[in-house]
Design an enzyme around this catalytic site. Structure first.
Site, PDB file in Angstrom:
ATOM      1  N   ASP A  32       8.972   2.065   1.894  1.00  0.00           N
ATOM      2  CA  ASP A  32       7.847   2.830   2.436  1.00  0.00           C
ATOM      3  C   ASP A  32       7.701   2.485   3.912  1.00  0.00           C
ATOM      4  O   ASP A  32       7.224   1.412   4.263  1.00  0.00           O
ATOM      5  CB  ASP A  32       6.578   2.475   1.645  1.00  0.00           C
TER       6      ASP A  32
ATOM      7  N   PHE B 235       0.851  -1.192   0.000  1.00  0.00           N
ATOM      8  CA  PHE B 235       0.000   0.000   0.000  1.00  0.00           C
ATOM      9  C   PHE B 235       0.883   1.236   0.000  1.00  0.00           C
ATOM     10  O   PHE B 235       1.746   1.383   0.860  1.00  0.00           O
ATOM     11  CB  PHE B 235      -0.929   0.018   1.222  1.00  0.00           C
TER      12      PHE B 235
ATOM     13  N   LYS C 224       2.872   9.300   8.912  1.00  0.00           N
ATOM     14  CA  LYS C 224       2.070   8.882  10.078  1.00  0.00           C
ATOM     15  C   LYS C 224       2.648   9.282  11.458  1.00  0.00           C
ATOM     16  O   LYS C 224       2.334  10.361  11.926  1.00  0.00           O
ATOM     17  CB  LYS C 224       1.789   7.381  10.005  1.00  0.00           C
TER      18      LYS C 224
HETATM   19  C1  LIG Z   1      -0.980   5.242   5.380  1.00  0.00           C
HETATM   20  C2  LIG Z   1       0.037   4.852   4.383  1.00  0.00           C
HETATM   21  C3  LIG Z   1       0.306   5.636   3.262  1.00  0.00           C
HETATM   22  C4  LIG Z   1      -0.504   6.874   2.941  1.00  0.00           C
HETATM   23  O1  LIG Z   1      -0.343   7.859   3.903  1.00  0.00           O
HETATM   24  P1  LIG Z   1      -1.372   9.105   3.937  1.00  0.00           P
HETATM   25  O2  LIG Z   1      -0.777   9.997   4.996  1.00  0.00           O
HETATM   26  O3  LIG Z   1      -2.709   8.561   4.295  1.00  0.00           O
HETATM   27  O4  LIG Z   1      -1.363   9.724   2.604  1.00  0.00           O
HETATM   28  C5  LIG Z   1       1.315   5.249   2.416  1.00  0.00           C
HETATM   29  N1  LIG Z   1       2.036   4.140   2.649  1.00  0.00           N
HETATM   30  C6  LIG Z   1       1.816   3.361   3.724  1.00  0.00           C
HETATM   31  C7  LIG Z   1       2.667   2.162   3.956  1.00  0.00           C
HETATM   32  C8  LIG Z   1       0.793   3.664   4.611  1.00  0.00           C
HETATM   33  O5  LIG Z   1       0.542   2.876   5.655  1.00  0.00           O
END
Ligand SMILES: *Cc1c(COP(=O)(O)O)cnc(C)c1O
Length: 409
Positions: free
Chosen positions: A234, A149, A263
């Protein structure tokens, strides 16, 4: 005397305001949260919750940590926003602190995880152009992992090999191909002259807490080095101390070429960041990327407060040790309720409980008993305590989970 509209007209209920005016892109729980302190949150009917959702891994210090509140209050009264046309002291200091964790390199600031991922995808394009001697359109393939994701914007959504994320939004950004997590050969098989980068989460969050194995991450590092391909990680969900290491990939002893963060970084204040290894940092030159809001004095003050508390309170060590004990307790539940709970996975305060059925009724039952958790893909409940959660609070969550499984046995 004049009256504002809000003084003469009573405000409709929050539920009716959402019903009438807020976009319906979320299946929200029917509660309204109004206050928080530490690991606790309260709703507008006075009910108290143990908040182990942490606003989806964001509120790393829990709610309203005194050091964080003081830092944000002070900065709000000093200087909030300047744009990136000028320097500000907090951005420089935050970059220095992040480089201290990530290694020699440079940091770009934005406002969210999706923005951080978009920026890394742009990095992969610039790297591909450099590899092709300045020619565009020859080297831009990015290999991602199935069920990863990477946010909801076009680049990240295109990198997110999940039908439920992409459906309805095609055509996607070209260049993304999907390999199998923890299957190095599947990545190697897709790698060719046109490949600029690999993009993976160290631990897949949204799809149900699925970690990259150490051998896999080490193998990817080797493979990317051999082929001149960027290894982009990520860490938006699994980074910033959540696993008990500052970055989750540290467990594999590797260093990526780029790291996306967001986050937990701001402890609830929106901020995202990308660290790029020194060797590739010069690919971005003035005008190639930007963000009006990225790295404001206020956002960086919030993030600096998060790092201060993580360091002063020894939270990495605590999350690591207490997380191991907590995981052992959670694993006992699998033995007690095998018909409902098939597995427990995770590291530190990033844990997934894999159920044998749809987690939605469990998430609801837990909420009714006072525990907030987050559903994920693959019948998984994510339990994401703030990094400040104590042994007692972790034990309380185990008790609430046990009670809910017992009531549904
Ligand atoms: C939550 C998340 C995103 C997106 O972050 P947002 O601040 O909601 O745009 C991207 N990559 C990972 C792994 C995530 O958990």
């Amino acid at each position: 005397m004049t009256h504002s509209v809000s003084e003469v007209t009573p405000r409709p209920s929050t539920a009716s305001l959402y019903e009438a005016h807020v976009l319906g892109n979320y299946a929200r729980a029917p509660i309204t949260l109004v206050r928080g302190q530490g690991c606790r949150a309260w709703d507008d009917e006075g009910r108290r919750y143990l908040d182990f959702s942490s606003g989806v891994a964001v509120s790393s210090l829990g709610h309203c940590h005194p050091h964080w509140v003081a830092a944000v209050r002070a900065q709000a009264g000093e200087l909030v926003h300047t744009s990136n046309l000028y320097r500000n002291p907090n951005q420089g200091e935050l970059a220095r602190r992040l480089v201290g964790y990530a290694g020699p390199g440079r940091v770009f600031f934005c406002n969210s995880g999706a923005e951080a991922d978009e920026m890394m995808i742009k990095l992969s394009r610039l790297h591909g152009v450099a590899k092709s001697g300045g020619e565009e359109g020859r080297c831009f393939k990015v290999i991602t992992a199935r069920n990863g994701f990477h946010g909801r914007m076009f680049g990240g959504m295109s990198a997110t090999a999940q039908e439920k994320v992409q459906k309805g939004f095609r055509p996607l950004v070209p260049g993304f191909v999907t390999a199998e997590l923890n299957d190095l050969d599947s990545f190697a098989a897709l790698m060719d002259e046109g490949t600029s980068a690999v993009l993976v989460e160290s631990i897949q969050g949204e799809s149900g807490i699925r970690p990259c194995t150490t051998e896999f991450l080490q193998g990817l590092r080797r493979l990317c080095d051999e082929r001149g391909v960027l290894l982009m990680v990520d860490e938006v969900q699994c980074g910033l101390g959540r696993t008990g290491a500052f970055y989750a990939f540290e467990a594999a002893g590797i260093r990526p070429d780029a790291i996306a963060m967001a986050k937990g970084l701001g402890g609830g204040f929106p901020i995202g960041a990308v660290w790029i290894a020194e060797k590739f940092a010069d690919l971005f030159t003035p005008g190639t990327h930007g963000s009006t809001f990225g790295g404001t004095p206020l956002a960086c003050a919030a993030a600096l407060a998060v790092l201060d508390v993580i360091e002063r309170e020894g939270l990495l060590e605590k999350v690591s040790v207490q997380g191991r004990e907590w995981l052992a307790d959670l694993e006992k539940l699998v033995g007690e309720f095998p018909a409902q709970l098939s597995a427990v996975r995770g590291r530190g305060y990033l844990v997934g409980l894999e159920l044998t059925s749809d987690p939605a009724p469990y998430v609801e039952a837990l909420r009714e008993r006072g525990l907030l958790v987050v559903p994920a893909g693959g019948n998984v409940i994510r339990v994401l305590p703030p990094l400040i959660a104590t042994r007692e609070e972790l034990a309380e969550s185990v008790g609430l989970l046990r009670a809910v499984f017992a009531s549904r046995a």
